[in-house]
Design a protein around this motif. Structure first.
Motif, short mmCIF file in Angstrom:
data_model
loop_
_atom_site.label_atom_id
_atom_site.label_comp_id
_atom_site.label_asym_id
_atom_site.label_seq_id
_atom_site.Cartn_x
_atom_site.Cartn_y
_atom_site.Cartn_z
N PHE A 59 0.86 -1.25 -0.13
CA PHE A 59 -0.08 -0.08 -0.03
C PHE A 59 0.87 1.08 -0.08
CE2 PHE A 59 -1.97 -3.55 2.34
CZ PHE A 59 -3.44 -3.51 1.63
N SER A 60 0.41 2.40 -0.66
CA SER A 60 1.22 3.39 -0.71
C SER A 60 0.37 4.50 0.16
CB SER A 60 1.33 4.09 -2.29
OG SER A 60 1.82 5.29 -2.26
N LEU A 61 1.27 4.93 1.02
CA LEU A 61 0.80 5.94 2.29
C LEU A 61 0.91 7.36 1.73
CD1 LEU A 61 1.87 4.16 5.36
CD2 LEU A 61 0.06 3.63 3.75
N VAL A 62 0.09 7.66 0.65
CA VAL A 62 0.45 8.92 0.05
C VAL A 62 0.19 10.36 0.83
CG1 VAL A 62 -0.08 8.08 -2.31
CG2 VAL A 62 -1.73 9.02 -0.83
N ASN A 63 -0.72 10.27 2.03
CA ASN A 63 -0.82 11.31 2.57
C ASN A 63 0.37 11.62 3.42
OD1 ASN A 63 -3.69 12.07 2.58
ND2 ASN A 63 -3.84 10.25 2.43
N ALA A 64 0.87 10.85 3.94
CA ALA A 64 2.37 11.02 4.77
C ALA A 64 3.29 11.77 3.74
CB ALA A 64 3.01 9.98 5.17
N VAL A 65 3.52 11.47 2.43
CA VAL A 65 4.38 12.10 1.54
C VAL A 65 3.96 13.54 1.36
CG1 VAL A 65 5.49 11.94 -0.70
CG2 VAL A 65 4.92 9.97 0.73
N ASP A 66 2.61 13.73 1.05
CA ASP A 66 2.03 15.10 0.84
C ASP A 66 2.33 16.02 2.01
OD1 ASP A 66 1.04 13.97 -1.56
OD2 ASP A 66 -0.94 13.82 -0.77
N ARG A 67 2.21 15.38 3.22
CA ARG A 67 2.42 16.18 4.25
C ARG A 67 3.70 16.66 4.65
NH1 ARG A 67 -0.04 19.99 7.44
NH2 ARG A 67 0.69 20.07 9.35
N LEU A 68 4.78 15.49 4.48
CA LEU A 68 6.47 15.83 4.87
C LEU A 68 6.89 16.18 3.46
CD1 LEU A 68 6.27 12.81 7.18
CD2 LEU A 68 6.16 15.19 7.78
N ARG A 69 6.37 16.44 2.54
CA ARG A 69 7.09 17.01 1.54
C ARG A 69 7.89 18.28 1.79
NH1 ARG A 69 6.05 15.25 -3.30
NH2 ARG A 69 3.85 14.39 -2.85
N PHE A 70 9.06 18.64 1.22
CA PHE A 70 9.70 19.93 1.30
C PHE A 70 8.68 21.04 0.74
CE2 PHE A 70 12.71 23.23 -0.47
CZ PHE A 70 12.89 23.78 0.69
N PRO A 71 8.32 21.89 1.68
CA PRO A 71 7.52 22.85 1.13
C PRO A 71 7.95 24.24 0.47
CG PRO A 71 7.99 23.43 3.65
CD PRO A 71 8.93 22.15 3.17
N ASN A 72 9.43 24.23 0.12
CA ASN A 72 9.99 25.50 -0.45
C ASN A 72 10.10 26.65 0.26
OD1 ASN A 72 11.50 26.30 -2.71
ND2 ASN A 72 9.71 27.06 -3.85
N GLN A 73 10.41 26.57 1.45
CA GLN A 73 10.17 27.72 2.38
C GLN A 73 11.73 27.67 3.31
OE1 GLN A 73 6.87 27.13 4.75
NE2 GLN A 73 5.27 27.57 3.21
N PHE A 74 11.94 28.86 3.67
CA PHE A 74 13.16 29.09 4.32
C PHE A 74 12.84 28.49 5.89
CE2 PHE A 74 13.62 32.93 1.57
CZ PHE A 74 14.83 32.31 0.80
N ASN A 75 11.74 28.84 6.41
CA ASN A 75 11.56 27.98 7.73
C ASN A 75 10.14 27.36 7.68
OD1 ASN A 75 13.91 29.93 8.97
ND2 ASN A 75 12.66 31.46 8.28
N TYR A 76 10.30 26.20 8.39
CA TYR A 76 9.03 25.37 8.19
C TYR A 76 9.35 24.27 9.27
CZ TYR A 76 12.24 22.41 5.58
OH TYR A 76 13.35 21.76 5.07
N PHE A 77 8.09 23.69 9.74
CA PHE A 77 8.03 22.33 10.64
C PHE A 77 6.73 21.81 10.05
CE2 PHE A 77 6.25 19.92 14.05
CZ PHE A 77 7.56 19.27 14.45
N ASN A 78 6.91 20.59 9.42
CA ASN A 78 5.86 19.90 9.12
C ASN A 78 5.55 18.46 9.90
OD1 ASN A 78 4.98 21.61 6.99
ND2 ASN A 78 6.55 20.77 5.69
N ASP A 79 4.57 18.18 10.24
CA ASP A 79 4.37 16.76 10.91
C ASP A 79 3.29 16.06 10.33
OD1 ASP A 79 2.44 18.33 12.04
OD2 ASP A 79 2.70 17.72 13.92
N TYR A 80 3.12 14.67 10.86
CA TYR A 80 2.16 13.82 9.97
C TYR A 80 1.94 12.56 11.03
CZ TYR A 80 -0.26 10.04 7.56
OH TYR A 80 -0.99 9.20 7.34
N GLY A 81 0.70 12.36 11.23
CA GLY A 81 0.38 11.01 12.02
C GLY A 81 -0.54 10.26 11.22
N GLY A 82 -0.39 8.93 11.09
CA GLY A 82 -1.66 8.14 10.72
C GLY A 82 -1.65 6.69 11.41
#
Length: 251
Positions: A59-82
């Motif tokens: 199974f491909s867990l696509v939402n984790a990839v969407d959420r934790l992809r590099f956002p092209n910003q100088f400062n960021y914090f991304n998290d995911y839980g599934g």
């Protein structure tokens, strides 16, 4: 209505309005492979079954990839839980699973040409955690984690459950985070006729690569009547063998 109550009600309405766009996209996902069922909720984009061969469903867990992809910003914090529920279909058992993926990153620290001014800075951090627990007893097992700081290139991880013998349902969780902070180098012009600042921008890039894959391994479990038929067949063969031995001795 008192002032504190009005304030609380207004805050609740504002929070609901803020959350509504996210809830509008949330939906449950149910996938059936030949031997195992996959269920999860609050998926903005449906997870997919990418392979189902030789007792292994992936199974491909696509939402984790969407959420934790590099956002092209100088400062960021991304998290995911599934959380994903796995249930063996009738006549099968889950013998193990693996969760595999990886982060990629790059760092560049801005610098002034002569080392003057304010130096640039860049740092990143990323991590992934996974575990499982039984749907009935709550028993926890297969706890794993991975982390990296200032990642340059790829950092891969594979979380293996080890050997399992599960015919009931259990849950697999995945959590991850990606953090980056970058500040530019800044220096002043040395030409008094052109007193301006110059910048060399830093980069702090880290994100989860596509795909993140959950592979579940299964085996067929003989039904009770199959065991009974097997035992009856063995008893019949044993009886035939005994009769042949008696006949041979009588001859």
């Amino acid at each position: 209505m008192s002032s504190p109550v009005r304030h609380l009600a207004a805050s609740a309405i504002a929070f609901a309005a803020l959350l509504a766009p996210q809830l509008a996209y949330a939906d449950g996902v149910h996938i059936e492979s030949s031997a195992v069922m996959f269920d999860t909720s609050w998926s903005q984009r449906a997870e997919t079954l990418v392979s189902d061969v030789n007792g292994a469903a992936t199974f491909s867990l696509v939402n984790a990839v969407d959420r934790l992809r590099f956002p092209n910003q100088f400062n960021y914090f991304n998290d995911y839980g599934g959380v994903f529920q796995l249930s063996a279909r009738a006549g099968y058992k889950v013998t193990g699973y693996s969760l595999s993926g990886g982060f990629s990153g790059d760092i560049y620290v801005g610098q002034s040409p002569n080392g003057t001014g304010r130096p640039g800075g860049a740092n990143t951090s990323a991590g992934a955690m996974s575990g499982a627990h039984d749907a009935v007893t709550g028993e926890s097992f297969a706890q794993h984690s991975w982390s990296a700081s200032d990642l340059r290139g790829n950092g891969d991880f594979t979380f293996n459950s080890g050997a399992l013998e599960r015919t009931g349902s259990f849950f697999v969780s995945f959590e991850g985070y990606a953090y980056g902070q970058a500040s530019p180098a800044i220096w002043n012009s040395t030409d008094p006729r052109d007193p301006r600042n110059y910048y060399d921008f830093s980069r702090a890039e880290v994100g989860l690569r596509d795909p993140l894959l959950l592979t579940v391994y299964t085996q067929a479990v003989p039904e009770p009547h199959t065991y009974a038929m097997t035992l009856a067949g063995l008893a019949l063969l044993a009886g035939v063998a005994r009769r042949r031995k008696r006949a041979a001795r009588a001859a």
